[in-house]
Design a protein around this motif. Structure first.
Motif, short mmCIF file in Angstrom:
data_model
loop_
_atom_site.label_atom_id
_atom_site.label_comp_id
_atom_site.label_asym_id
_atom_site.label_seq_id
_atom_site.Cartn_x
_atom_site.Cartn_y
_atom_site.Cartn_z
N LEU A 116 0.86 -1.19 0.00
CA LEU A 116 0.00 0.00 0.00
C LEU A 116 0.90 1.23 0.00
CD1 LEU A 116 -2.48 -1.08 2.84
CD2 LEU A 116 -2.63 -1.60 0.40
N ILE A 117 0.75 2.07 -1.00
CA ILE A 117 1.63 3.23 -1.13
C ILE A 117 0.78 4.50 -1.25
CG2 ILE A 117 3.44 4.33 -2.49
CD1 ILE A 117 4.27 1.53 -3.45
N GLY A 118 0.90 5.38 -0.27
CA GLY A 118 0.15 6.64 -0.30
C GLY A 118 1.11 7.80 -0.39
N GLY A 119 0.87 8.71 -1.32
CA GLY A 119 1.67 9.93 -1.44
C GLY A 119 0.84 11.10 -0.97
N GLY A 120 1.32 11.82 0.05
CA GLY A 120 0.58 12.99 0.55
C GLY A 120 -0.80 12.58 1.02
N ILE A 121 -1.80 13.35 0.59
CA ILE A 121 -3.17 13.07 1.04
C ILE A 121 -3.68 11.74 0.45
CG2 ILE A 121 -4.39 14.35 -0.78
CD1 ILE A 121 -5.16 14.33 3.03
N TYR A 144 4.10 5.47 3.46
CA TYR A 144 3.52 6.81 3.49
C TYR A 144 4.61 7.79 3.07
CZ TYR A 144 0.84 10.76 5.56
OH TYR A 144 0.15 11.93 5.80
N CYS A 145 4.42 8.39 1.89
CA CYS A 145 5.38 9.37 1.37
C CYS A 145 4.83 10.77 1.60
CB CYS A 145 5.59 9.17 -0.13
SG CYS A 145 6.11 7.52 -0.57
N SER A 146 5.68 11.63 2.16
CA SER A 146 5.24 13.00 2.43
C SER A 146 6.45 13.92 2.32
CB SER A 146 4.62 13.07 3.83
OG SER A 146 4.31 14.39 4.17
N SER A 148 7.44 16.15 4.38
CA SER A 148 8.15 16.20 5.66
C SER A 148 7.23 15.66 6.74
CB SER A 148 8.55 17.64 6.00
OG SER A 148 7.37 18.40 6.21
N GLU A 149 7.79 15.42 7.91
CA GLU A 149 6.97 14.90 9.01
C GLU A 149 5.86 15.89 9.37
OE1 GLU A 149 9.29 13.48 12.27
OE2 GLU A 149 7.52 13.14 13.54
N SER A 150 6.19 17.19 9.31
CA SER A 150 5.21 18.19 9.74
C SER A 150 4.03 18.29 8.76
CB SER A 150 5.87 19.56 9.90
OG SER A 150 6.33 20.01 8.65
N LYS A 151 4.22 17.79 7.53
CA LYS A 151 3.14 17.84 6.54
C LYS A 151 2.30 16.56 6.57
CE LYS A 151 4.39 21.71 4.44
NZ LYS A 151 3.59 22.91 4.73
N ALA A 152 2.69 15.59 7.38
CA ALA A 152 2.03 14.28 7.36
C ALA A 152 0.98 14.19 8.47
CB ALA A 152 3.05 13.18 7.52
N ALA A 153 -0.22 13.78 8.12
CA ALA A 153 -1.28 13.57 9.11
C ALA A 153 -1.31 12.10 9.53
CB ALA A 153 -2.63 13.98 8.52
N LEU A 166 4.36 -0.23 8.90
CA LEU A 166 4.36 1.14 8.37
C LEU A 166 5.79 1.60 8.11
CD1 LEU A 166 2.92 3.95 7.90
CD2 LEU A 166 3.40 4.39 10.32
N THR A 167 6.03 2.15 6.91
CA THR A 167 7.32 2.79 6.62
C THR A 167 7.03 4.22 6.16
OG1 THR A 167 8.18 0.66 5.88
CG2 THR A 167 9.49 2.61 5.36
N LEU A 168 7.75 5.16 6.76
CA LEU A 168 7.56 6.57 6.42
C LEU A 168 8.67 7.01 5.49
CD1 LEU A 168 6.78 7.72 10.07
CD2 LEU A 168 5.13 7.40 8.21
N HIS A 169 8.31 7.76 4.47
CA HIS A 169 9.30 8.27 3.50
C HIS A 169 9.12 9.79 3.41
CE1 HIS A 169 9.83 4.11 1.98
NE2 HIS A 169 8.54 4.01 2.15
#
Ligand code: FES
Length: 321
Positions: A116-121, A144-146, A148-153, A166-169
């Motif tokens: 499962l790959i989500g970019g931004g929203i 979850y690609c975003s 920055s951390e501050s832009k990620a919900a 979960l892997t954060l990018h």
């Protein structure tokens, strides 16, 4: 598919609003009369009636089976006004009309593994998918690609719910944090299905990389939120058979615009070729598909067209409206 939305509008109330980042607000909805909302599957979206001519689609991002609906909405300065208006006007207690859930982005629960790959929203449908796969005891990983951390919900929730899956990018976290779709595809077992949602360029890139790594098309699933469609081209003629109206579609005009000017109403929602609301049968002629809703096979059949954005290869089209 034509929309049945007007038959199934639901009066909803915002039960909670949480602004999780500068740009992303999370809204929880319940039926205004307290009755249960229709059940939904992972990947489903709803129409939100923002205004008389303004309908937008948002993915449901809570666990299927939960009582209400939850939406994560990006206040996108590049949008045509829907998300901006929602951010400006919907508070706890606000009333809003919504459509019943529709799912053009279903999970294949027989997959050996799901990427499962989500970019931004675009993370929103992936959250519902991850909950569904977890509840079914299936193998999956969530990326979850975003920027920055501050832009990620949703971060705290996702870490708690999905832990090591979960892997954060984050773009600002350096090379090592970058998403590497070919590597993910190669490491995944045979029978893996990949799901991607996010900005158009990001999705195109992930899809291309997954194909390049040998993942068959039938195992790659995607849903575009919005698309920049060029609706311009050579002029052509359209005959709307049911309405018995012929229109000339100008070089910078869409079929739906030309039909509307002649008094033929086309049900539309996104107006940019991603939702499928305006799809109509083609009875004669060859469409030039510009939408991102029909599959490649459906496009090759040439018997359906998205009236909001597609054009004609032939001098004349006959459509079933
Ligand atoms: Fe959404 Fe045409 S209105 S695809």
């Amino acid at each position: 598919m034509t929309s049945t939305m007007s038959n199934s509008l639901i009066d909803a109330i915002v039960t909670r609003r949480e602004d999780q980042t500068d740009e992303i607000a999370v809204f929880e909805l319940a039926a205004a009369d307290g009755s249960p909302l229709p059940a939904f599957e992972a990947g489903a979206h709803i129409d939100v009636i923002v205004g008389p001519e303004l309908i937008r689609q948002y993915s449901l991002c809570n666990a299927p089976g939960s009582a209400g609906y939850r939406l994560g909405i990006l206040n996108d300065p590049g949008s045509r006004g829907g998300s901006r208006q929602i951010h400006a006007s919907l508070e706890e207690g606000s009333r809003v009309q919504i459509g019943a859930p529709r799912n053009h982005f279903p999970l294949d629960m027989d997959a050996t593994h799901s990427l499962l790959i989500g970019g931004g929203i675009g993370i929103t449908p992936m959250i519902a998918m991850a909950y569904a796969l977890k509840a079914a005891g299936k193998s999956f990983e969530l990326h979850y690609c975003s920027r920055s951390e501050s832009k990620a919900a949703f971060l705290v929730e996702l870490e708690r719910a999905f832990g090591e899956r979960l892997t954060l990018h984050f773009d600002d976290a350096g090379e090592a944090a970058r998403l590497d779709p070919p590597q993910l595809c190669r490491a995944a077992p045979p029978g893996t299905h990949l799901y991607v949602c996010g900005p158009g360029g990001f999705m195109d890139w992930v899809i291309e990389q997954a194909r390049g790594a040998g993942l068959p098309d039938r195992q790659i699933h995607f849903e575009y939120f919005s698309a920049e469609v060029d609706v311009s081209g050579e002029a052509f003629e359209v005959y709307a058979q049911i309405s018995d109206v012929t229109v000339q579609v100008g070089p910078n005009q869409s079929i739906s615009m030309a039909l509307k000017a002649a008094g033929v109403k086309v049900q539309m929602s996104c107006e940019e070729g991603v939702c499928g609301t305006c799809i109509c049968d083609v009875l004669e002629g060859i469409p030039e598909h510009r939408d991102r809703f029909l599959t490649d096979d459906e496009k090759a059949d040439n018997d359906q067209i998205a009236l909001c954005c597609s054009r004609a290869k032939s001098a004349r089209l006959v459509v079933d409206i």
